[in-house]
Structures are given as C-alpha cells and as structure tokens.
Design an enzyme around this catalytic site. Structure first.
Site, short mmCIF file in Angstrom:
data_model
loop_
_atom_site.label_atom_id
_atom_site.label_comp_id
_atom_site.label_asym_id
_atom_site.label_seq_id
_atom_site.Cartn_x
_atom_site.Cartn_y
_atom_site.Cartn_z
N ASP A 1 -6.28 7.00 1.24
CA ASP A 1 -5.12 7.17 2.22
C ASP A 1 -4.13 8.59 1.07
O ASP A 1 -4.52 8.50 0.31
CB ASP A 1 -4.85 6.04 2.38
CG ASP A 1 -3.66 5.93 1.37
OD1 ASP A 1 -3.93 5.52 0.37
OD2 ASP A 1 -2.22 5.36 1.57
N GLU B 1 -2.69 2.58 -0.44
CA GLU B 1 -1.69 2.57 -1.91
C GLU B 1 -1.03 3.69 -1.34
O GLU B 1 0.78 3.16 -1.98
CB GLU B 1 -2.31 3.42 -2.74
CG GLU B 1 -1.93 3.44 -4.32
CD GLU B 1 -1.05 4.51 -3.85
OE1 GLU B 1 -0.46 4.47 -5.00
OE2 GLU B 1 -0.87 5.15 -3.66
ZN LIG Z 1 -2.59 8.55 -5.38
#
Ligand SMILES: [Zn+2]
Length: 412
Positions: A82, A177
C-alpha cells in the site's frame, strides 16, 4: 542485475494505485490493494517461486526453496504494497531522469514544481545516477514499491543463478502498513522464518533495529456552560483547564525540539468548547522506563488538576500502539550483523540509527519474528517530492542476495 528490467518492474508497480485508508476498518482498508497483490501473485509464479499464496486478508507469501545439502535457518523478506493516504497515489506518472547532473529537476512545467538539491541536498549524492521522480502531482510510491521490486528482483536473480547457494527463503507482501495494520493479520507461524527483514527504509545504507515505544493518549476535560453574564462561581471552562494541562507538560519534550533517542509528548489534535475539550496526544520514547514514566506523568497531571478543582474534570485514556523492537532483536544480534557485513562487503556504508517512528518489523518482532529494517532507497516519502535512484533499488536487491548467501556460509 539488469537496470532497465528493474526500472520497468518498479514503474509497473507504482502505476497501480494502492492507497490505503485510515478511516475504513475493513481489511484490507481499500479494495484496490488487491490489484497489485494479484499482479504480484502471477509474477511470482512466472519467475518460478513456490508455494505462492495470496490469503483472504491480502497477504501474499511465497517460498524460494533451499539449494543447499545442509540445513540453515529459514529467513524472510517483507515489504508492503500500500501507499500512504497522506498524499494521492492515483495516476502516478513516474519520470526517469538518467545521468542526473546535480541541478534542479523540473517535475511539472505547468505548475512549476521543482525538485531542487538546494532544498533536498541528499540528491547530490546521486549525481550521475538514474533518478525516478513523480510528475509533481502525486506521491511516487517508492515507499514501499521499491521494497517490493527489490525482493521480486532478488528472488528472480537467485532462481536464474542456481550457482549462488542459499537456504530456504520466505517472502511476504503485506497490505495496510501505512495505516498501522500491516502486521495485524500477518501469520507468523505460516511464514515459518526464523527471522526476517522489512525492505522499507529510506536512503541507501539504512539499517534499523531500534524504534520508538508508542502510545496514544486522549485527555478529556469536562466543563460547565452557564450564561457568561451570570457565570461567576458557576461556569467551568474546559478549554482553560485543558490549556493548563498542555502547559504543565515539559515544553521542550515535543517533536520539534527533540532528535535521536529523545522522546516526546505530541499534541497532534484538539477540539474544544466550554463544556468539553479533548486533547489527542501521542507519546514516544525509545527507553521503556522513560516511556512508562511519560504515561504516568500524563495520568498524574490529570489528578493534580482534579485535586486543584476539587472535582474530577480531567480524565486520561492511554492506549499502547507498538514497542521498541530492540528488546527482541538484541538477543539475536547476528541478524543485524549479517546485514551490516553484507553492506560493508558491497562498499555501502551502513547507517545504523534509531527510527523515530515504528515499522511493521516492530510489531512482527513482538509476534515472534525478529525483523530489522533495511533501506529500500527512496527519499521524501509520502509526498510529491518523493524520488528513488534506480541504483539504490539495485543495491538493495543485491543486499538481499548477499544476505541469502551469507546465511548459507555462516551456518555451514
Ligand atoms: Zn513504508
């Protein structure tokens, strides 16, 4: 390794929008992260990885089997698919600037957006290299698609060079993340590695195994609204009590006045009216004792103000967020030493410094997978000035190959 091949791979990944969403509790937080996960799933099969498995939470794992005739520890490499919701990741149009001349890079002519070494002096260490930038209107997504590129390219290289001896390697690409959830659904047991590395640091040489202990604190102050003309002895203005609270915390222990190992209290958001004021803090410290002292200080301060006002107006709710991975990594310090030795062998100066933040690796370390962080090569993450030298992506990929080789030699 072939530079153009790596650049093409990186560009393919960054042009797929995978922005995550902090306001969506679904997992993954955005459907579009599947787009890249599926591309990667196919690509890993194509290059010859085994056990390629994309699970129901959008974690993609795969295996490169050992080619040794003796046992060595299984190691892992992790990157996230992401990109940060801080800046748009839609319609990324990467620009490749070959043989960088050390001058300003014009990102966008119409909007006059310039990436200048006058402001970003780190650029100058990449003179003569191939710099990949945005067109000034989006982020680039080198965080962490450079990391993804490095892992895929290293695996491909090892498959194409069976003469390079290595043990079993597991890889994992995670969603979300950037919204702090990349490790949440990570199945450490299924991953089955003794330790791993996130390829998610910034400039070339970075190697990190210390991060903050982190908590969030919500301070609620309750007041009492009365007509201001008749308020004497009756009104309690929660905003004024909140300002006392703010001012009673150490004024120098804030992000803008601290560096290195210095911790802080950070007021990042507040809302208030007479009747109720809420303060939102984050608490950070590398040292666990000092971290606990900070949490205690915030609780104690509420009691001081409550005692002063003769009633309970202030309450504090503290939630731990993540912890310093150092506790989990120092007992197995050889995993850092191996990465450091590989970099030195390659002529890269290791930059070992405490992270003033957290990584997925810190959560993974507490889930039983010690996981230091290695440079992915990019700079100026989460914004329009993000860039990455193609050479740094290649070097990081070579570090992965080098670690695989070194583990095979060390545990022989
Ligand atoms: Zn990163």
């Amino acid at each position: 390794m072939n530079k153009q091949h790596i650049i093409d791979r990186f560009i393919k990944y960054v042009t797929i929008d995978t922005e995550s969403d902090p306001n969506n509790s679904a997992f993954p937080s955005t459907e579009k992260q599947w787009d890249l996960a599926k591309v990667l799933e196919n690509e890993l099969k194509e290059i010859g990885m085994e056990d390629v498995e994309l699970d129901e939470n959008c974690y993609l794992m795969a295996t490169l089997p050992s080619n040794l005739d003796y046992e060595v520890p299984t190691i892992g490499f992790v990157a996230h698919i992401d990109t940060s919701p801080d800046f748009t990741g839609a319609n990324v149009k990467p620009q490749v600037h070959e043989n960088y001349d050390g001058k300003d890079i014009l990102l966008n002519k119409e909007e006059n957006i310039v990436l200048s070494p006058d402001y970003f002096e780190d650029l100058l260490q990449y003179k003569g290299q191939t710099i990949i930038t945005t067109d000034g209107t989006t982020l680039l997504g080198a965080d962490d698609k450079a990391g993804v590129t490095e892992i895929v390219s290293a695996m491909e290289y090892l498959i194409q060079h069976p003469e390079i001896k290595h043990g079993k390697i597991r890889i994992c690409f995670t969603p979300d993340e950037e919204v702090g959830k990349g490790a949440h659904m990570f199945d450490v047991e299924k991953f089955g590695a003794e330790w791993a590395y996130t390829m998610d640091g910034s400039q070339i040489g970075e190697l990190e195994y210390e991060n903050f202990n982190a908590a969030g604190a919500k301070v609620t102050v309750n007041g009492k609204i009365v007509h201001p003309g008749y308020a004497k002895g009756k009104m309690i203005n929660s905003m004024l009590i909140a300002s006392e609270y703010i001012n009673a915390l150490p004024e120098d222990e804030v992000p803008e006045k601290t560096t290195g190992y210095e911790g802080f209290f950070h007021l990042h958001h507040m809302e208030g009216e007479v009747e109720k004021t809420t303060l939102h803090y984050i608490i950070r410290d590398h040292d666990m004792d000092q971290f606990n002292n900070r949490k205690k200080a915030m609780l104690d301060l509420a009691e001081v103000l409550n005692a002063k006002n003769g009633q309970k107006l202030v309450s504090v709710d503290i939630k731990d967020q993540y912890f310093n991975m150092k506790e989990k990594v120092t007992p197995v310090m050889h995993i850092v030493d191996i990465a450091e030795e590989v970099m030195k062998d390659m002529g890269i100066t290791p930059l070992i410094k405490p992270i003033r933040g957290g990584t997925d690796g810190s959560q993974l370390s507490y889930k039983g997978l010690p996981c230091p962080n290695i440079f992915a090569g990019g700079h100026n993450f989460h914004g329009r000035y993000e860039y990455v030298p193609a050479e740094s992506i290649m070097k990081a990929s070579e570090v992965i190959v080098g670690i695989a080789q070194k583990v095979a030699v060390k545990f022989n």
